[in-house]
Design an enzyme around this catalytic site. Structure first.
Site, PDB file in Angstrom:
ATOM      1  N   TYR A 122       0.891  -0.615   0.396  1.00 25.79           N
ATOM      2  CA  TYR A 122      -0.163  -0.310  -0.393  1.00 25.79           C
ATOM      3  C   TYR A 122       0.957   1.137   0.277  1.00 25.79           C
ATOM      4  O   TYR A 122       0.351   2.300   0.417  1.00 25.79           O
ATOM      5  CB  TYR A 122      -1.135   0.023   1.532  1.00 25.79           C
ATOM      6  CG  TYR A 122      -1.665  -1.204   1.064  1.00 25.79           C
ATOM      7  CD1 TYR A 122      -2.354  -2.123  -0.031  1.00 25.79           C
ATOM      8  CD2 TYR A 122      -3.228  -1.042   1.728  1.00 25.79           C
ATOM      9  CE1 TYR A 122      -3.208  -2.740   0.473  1.00 25.79           C
ATOM     10  CE2 TYR A 122      -4.228  -2.068   1.759  1.00 25.79           C
ATOM     11  CZ  TYR A 122      -4.203  -3.007   0.717  1.00 25.79           C
ATOM     12  OH  TYR A 122      -5.575  -3.805   0.459  1.00 25.79           O
ATOM     13  N   ASP A 202      -1.598 -17.493   6.111  1.00 20.16           N
ATOM     14  CA  ASP A 202      -2.676 -18.411   6.066  1.00 20.16           C
ATOM     15  C   ASP A 202      -3.261 -19.003   7.222  1.00 20.16           C
ATOM     16  O   ASP A 202      -4.682 -19.105   6.833  1.00 20.16           O
ATOM     17  CB  ASP A 202      -2.361 -19.639   4.761  1.00 20.16           C
ATOM     18  CG  ASP A 202      -0.928 -19.881   4.886  1.00 20.16           C
ATOM     19  OD1 ASP A 202      -0.439 -19.431   5.675  1.00 20.16           O
ATOM     20  OD2 ASP A 202      -0.431 -20.272   4.030  1.00 20.16           O
ATOM     21  N   ASP A 226      -5.557  -4.988   6.227  1.00 19.30           N
ATOM     22  CA  ASP A 226      -6.796  -4.650   5.779  1.00 19.30           C
ATOM     23  C   ASP A 226      -7.621  -5.443   5.750  1.00 19.30           C
ATOM     24  O   ASP A 226      -8.650  -6.048   5.722  1.00 19.30           O
ATOM     25  CB  ASP A 226      -5.985  -4.242   4.405  1.00 19.30           C
ATOM     26  CG  ASP A 226      -6.923  -3.771   4.119  1.00 19.30           C
ATOM     27  OD1 ASP A 226      -7.956  -3.375   4.520  1.00 19.30           O
ATOM     28  OD2 ASP A 226      -6.856  -3.219   2.640  1.00 19.30           O
TER      29      ASP A 226
END
Length: 332
Positions: A122, A202, A226
């Protein structure tokens, strides 16, 4: 006390007005300094985040922000990203806990997601290599990694939490997440009284789906944060009930984390709980802790009573009716 108020787009003016009313009813006298950001600001100033808005936040240090619309794949760059980078709001703080009256698959969820807010993918460093090939740079620095992990441990220390879990993908991104993991381990050594765990991202997703109650404080880089923060919001009822804060060394912006919902804007149907709870976080931040606790208790009582709730919460009420109940329950 003066606090900057950014109403935002869509339902933003409605939900921020509700939050201001609740804060006033809680007995805190705030002089709201209005500032522009979003589509309206772009139309008025040719700029979705005018420099004067940043200057106001820098002057007053604290802001409450409604949702702002960001066009997908075109138009201007995310206002939230620009705010975080322009004010160095390096830490996103998302407390997530089970609320009364909201039916969810899990009970007793109570965790905090801490997200690094200024780097990673980002950072916005993208370019086209050749037609049809775009490259995005994922930036991780030792300085940013160290301070966000330290922030997470300090959150754990001050809120009587006993486990910090660092989420990574160092087995694949060996240099970037490897550096982040190295920093996390070094900071953890300074807090021997708080347990430290490190998990691939994960695995964290799978374990959150199986049993989120095992987690306490989660800390991670920007993109992972996020995704995980919204996933965790879904565990307790969705983005309409979860507050958020973006914090830096000098400045703080508190915001509802949901979208601007233009389809219901102006109809008086919006649920203000997320921005009301964000306002409660703001009150706690400026030292009005008793008032912040009263607002949170009023939210719990309102949800539990199931009177005046908006449609997304299973009721047949509207923004005005749920705000009336929040104000009523402040005094009960």
């Amino acid at each position: 006390m003066k606090v900057v108020l950014i109403e935002g787009d869509g339902i933003g003016p409605e939900v921020t007005a509700a939050a201001c009313r609740v804060v006033r009813a809680a007995g805190v006298d705030i002089d709201w300094v209005r500032a522009d950001a979003g589509l309206g600001a772009a139309e008025r100033y040719g700029e979705p985040l005018p420099e004067q808005t940043l200057d106001l936040i820098k002057h007053h240090r604290v802001a409450l922000k409604g949702p702002c619309t960001t066009p997908v794949g075109k138009g201007f760059r995310s206002i939230n990203v620009r705010l975080r980078q322009g004010l160095d709001l390096y830490a996103s703080l998302r407390p997530v806990r089970t609320l009364p009256g909201i039916k969810t698959p899990f009970e007793a969820v109570d965790l905090i997601v801490v997200r690094e807010n200024t780097e990673g993918l980002y950072a916005g460093l993208e370019h086209q290599v050749v037609p049809g090939v775009v490259e995005s740079l994922r930036v991780i620095t030792r300085t940013a990694a160290d301070r966000i992990v330290r922030f997470a441990f300090e959150q754990a220390r001050h809120s009587d939490r006993h486990l910090v879990t660092f989420c990574h993908k160092a087995d694949v991104m060996r240099l970037s997440d490897g550096l982040f993991l190295e920093c996390a381990r070094a900071v953890a050594d300074e807090y021997p009284f708080i347990r430290f765990d490190e998990k691939p991202i994960d695995n964290v997703c799978m374990e959150l789906a199986l049993d989120p109650t095992k987690f306490d404080v989660l800390v991670m880089e920007n993109l992972f944060g996020d995704v995980i923060s919204d996933l965790c919001a879904g565990l307790v009822g969705g983005l309409g009930v979860v507050p958020g804060a973006n914090l830096g060394t000098r400045y703080a912006v508190f915001e509802a984390v949901h979208g601007s919902a233009p389809d219901i804007a102006g109809k008086g149907l919006a649920n203000p709980i997320a921005v009301v709870r964000s306002a409660a976080m703001l009150l706690d931040h400026v030292g009005e802790r008793a008032a912040a606790a009263r607002v949170e208790r009023a939210v719990a009582r309102t949800l539990e009573a199931k009177v005046g709730l908006t449609r997304d919460l299973g009721g047949d009420g509207n923004t005005a009716s749920i705000t009336d109940q929040l104000v009523k329950n402040l005094g009960s």
